[in-house]
Design a protein around this motif. Sequence first.
Motif: not given
Length: 223
Positions: A2-5, A18-26, A113-119
């Motif tokens: 789980t990525v802490r953001l 941003l919170a709405l779109m990113l918060g939907g990722a498990d 979402v993909a960018a946050v995961r990659k980083v």
Amino acid sequence: MTVRLIVVDDDPLVRAGLALMLGGADDIDIVGEGADGSEVPELVDRHAPDVVLMDIRMPVVDGLTATETLRRRPDAPEVVVLTTFHADEQVLRAMRAGAAGFVLKDTPPAEIVAAVRKVAAGDPVLSPAVTRQLITHVAGNGTDARRPAAVRRLGLLADREREVALAVGRGLSNAEIAAALFMSVATVKTHVSRVLAKLDLNNRVQIALLAHDAGLLDEDGPT
């Protein structure tokens, strides 16, 4: 994992979106939000994030200053900067400070979402093509003043590491570098890791910028 953001933006509507779109990722947990770069140190101390999504333009402490301060800390989280420009001098400054990449505010949600995961996984979110575009458009300012120091730093590298650094600077992917230098992709990755460690850099973008500053990417520059 789980990525802490942490999300930092002075516009509450942008933060909410941003919170709405990113918060939907498990696999992404938004552990904190901030409205200015001045809040970043306390937020990071309190929440220990893996990634900070940082707006560039904020009224008190801008995202560039906040990024520079944050990336000097030991065990600093990765930073992705938010901007409205593709090739902006401010984006370049963020890359020099150690940001792992940037995303545009109008980027499709899935790509953010993909960018946050990659980083979070240790990969920069700038493609080789974008890296070259950024350097071509805005990297020229002050290059002459930086050149002697850049040349000295690259002198720390072995010949093969220097060849790989130059290829990174020219925007080649690992597969393209492997083909050009007749080595395996795994060997390229090893050389890139050694270059980062020897030069105390955070990512491939900084390798590219250093090669540019040294004059190695000039058409008639040294090889």
